[in-house]
Design a protein around this motif. Sequence first.
Motif, mmCIF file in Angstrom:
data_model
loop_
_atom_site.group_PDB
_atom_site.id
_atom_site.type_symbol
_atom_site.label_atom_id
_atom_site.label_comp_id
_atom_site.label_asym_id
_atom_site.label_seq_id
_atom_site.Cartn_x
_atom_site.Cartn_y
_atom_site.Cartn_z
ATOM 1 N N LYS A 1 -6.259 4.126 -3.247
ATOM 2 C CA LYS A 1 -5.680 2.948 -2.641
ATOM 3 C C LYS A 1 -6.382 2.373 -1.554
ATOM 4 N N HIS B 1 1.054 -1.630 0.354
ATOM 5 C CA HIS B 1 0.106 0.235 0.246
ATOM 6 C C HIS B 1 0.857 1.146 0.486
ATOM 7 N N MET C 1 -7.150 -0.881 2.080
ATOM 8 C CA MET C 1 -6.868 -1.848 2.253
ATOM 9 C C MET C 1 -8.286 -2.425 3.569
#
Length: 259
Positions: free
Chosen positions: A224, A216, A226
Amino acid sequence: MPQIIPSAEPFFFPGKNPNATTGCLVTHGFTGAPKEMRWLGEYLNRQGYTVCGIRLNGHATRPEDMIRTCWQDWLLSIEDGYNLLRSCTEQVFLLGLSMGGVLSLTAASRLPVRGVVAMSTPYKLPDHPLLRFARPISWFIPYMRKGKGAPGEGWFDQEAFKQHVAYPKNPVRSAGELNKLLGVMRESLPQVTIPTLLINSRNDNYVIRDSMEKIHAALGSKEKHMLWVEGGGHVITEEPTCETVFKAAADFIQRIASA
């Protein structure tokens, strides 16, 4: 006589409107087979997406076949699948599990894809002084066992493990190729600028714990994300975690594809 292990064949599911013009390339992991991505492929196809589940070169046949391949062959398998999907869709998403995630992230720095979902993806292999000598060692020791425990240890769903298809041992030379591929991925991450979703399990005993955070941090993407899941091991596409994983992937694709 077919060479591919029964039930481990690659697959292609034509999409249905209005999402048929969005393609999803789903890629399995190291020593694995398309079957470990089939449930995900079926889920995405029910949302209308066109889905291709490729078989990486040297996989789902015999371990001896994998020894003759290198990381470039596996990356070319991704390119084949991408071009197949681009022939019938307008945009392509890459989704990969474990080494399939490594390949998807690497390919995303080279191909004009719309987004990436990388699952159970390692940043690097555990440190081992002999790893760099995998190729010469493989001349004398061609295979090594998988893990230290009994087969299936680490799986939360033993019935899922029983239907799972993968080579029972790791080719040593191929482990060296995976290590090289991981180096290429790490170099490629800053060039990955498209939306990316990373999904890992907190119960994964194969991937180094901080892998997702390191991937990441290295990504060049502005968007982006997670996601941690729990209650399943490494193969989160076949474990009790799968419904959470599938929904997260589908929601991500829907949002990005329609933007």
